[in-house]
Motif scaffolding. Sequence first.
Motif, short mmCIF file in Angstrom:
data_model
loop_
_atom_site.label_atom_id
_atom_site.label_comp_id
_atom_site.label_asym_id
_atom_site.label_seq_id
_atom_site.Cartn_x
_atom_site.Cartn_y
_atom_site.Cartn_z
N TRP A 47 33.42 -6.52 4.74
CA TRP A 47 34.37 -7.59 5.06
C TRP A 47 34.04 -8.31 6.37
N ILE A 51 34.72 -12.61 6.92
CA ILE A 51 35.84 -12.87 7.82
C ILE A 51 35.53 -14.00 8.80
N LEU A 54 37.17 -17.30 8.27
CA LEU A 54 38.61 -17.38 8.46
C LEU A 54 38.98 -17.68 9.92
N ASP A 56 38.19 -20.14 13.52
CA ASP A 56 37.67 -21.42 14.02
C ASP A 56 36.48 -21.10 14.92
N LYS A 232 36.04 -10.30 0.40
CA LYS A 232 36.92 -11.39 0.82
C LYS A 232 38.38 -10.94 0.85
N GLN A 236 40.61 -10.97 4.22
CA GLN A 236 41.92 -11.60 4.27
C GLN A 236 43.00 -10.60 4.68
N VAL A 239 42.87 -10.21 8.41
CA VAL A 239 43.54 -11.36 9.02
C VAL A 239 45.06 -11.19 8.94
N LYS A 240 45.54 -10.70 7.81
CA LYS A 240 46.97 -10.44 7.67
C LYS A 240 47.44 -9.46 8.75
N LYS A 243 47.53 -11.19 12.23
CA LYS A 243 48.70 -12.05 12.39
C LYS A 243 49.96 -11.25 12.73
N LYS A 251 44.79 -13.92 17.26
CA LYS A 251 45.38 -14.76 16.21
C LYS A 251 45.31 -16.25 16.55
N LEU A 254 42.41 -18.05 14.66
CA LEU A 254 42.39 -18.09 13.19
C LEU A 254 42.56 -19.53 12.70
N LEU A 255 41.98 -19.83 11.57
CA LEU A 255 42.15 -21.15 10.98
C LEU A 255 43.54 -21.26 10.37
#
Length: 255
Positions: A47, A51, A54, A56, A232, A236, A239-240, A243, A251, A254-255
């Motif tokens: 992963w 990542i 996901l 910037d 993926k 994700q 990322v969850k 957040k 955070k 993140l995009l």
Amino acid sequence: MKLTTLKLLFTAAILMVSAAFIKPVKPSLHTIGDSTVRNLNRETWGWGTPIAALFDTTKIHVENNAMAGRSTRTYLSEGRWDKVLESLKPGDFVTMQFGHNDGSIPDTTKAGRRGVLKGTGEETKILTWPDGKAETVHTYGWYIRKFIRDTKAKGATPIVVSMIPRNEFKNGKVLRADQDFGKWAATVAQEENAYFIDLNKIVADQYDALGPEKVKSFFPGDHTHTNLEGAKLNAQSVVKGIKALKKCKLKNYLL
């Protein structure tokens, strides 16, 4: 005196103009771990690669420093952690996810060279390699604690991540790591006041909802390594988790 003052003012002006053209250094996100984070196999993915998409990346550099086949013990003993530390700077972030290769009984055999002691305590085991070199093996928690403390000492932010679940189901539910490596990762993170993402739970909850047949499609070769689709989903899920971390500045990128 006036000439000296003018020279100082001129020098200050030059420095200010130069500073305006110096590109600020972006913070970096370093991921460390095993093949479930970084895998060079063309069929399976970790992963830590997807990542990056996901974030910037105009504002943060994402670098996957994980390596297949490594445990907490071998990631440290091979000098891989030292290389990450050399590049760490204040404002950086480090995610650390280990466990898949740490479970064997620690010894100097091929099977045991990656193994660590269970738990989070200060127990040790002294090993002597064939060349006479001695190695002190610690608990899983000891290694995670070292990664956390070293990261903080560099002014960077450590984020402990529990290992992704394997494709192993019992009575229709995926098996979890909440009684061993996942539990120990959470314990050390709490003790060291570090951020913790329970990736094992986040992913396992999704696996339970998807069911064994769908989850099986994520694992083309074995029960541990996912294809790109599975990687993926795991990315994700990380990322969850990010957040949900209160006051974690990661955070913001993140995009």
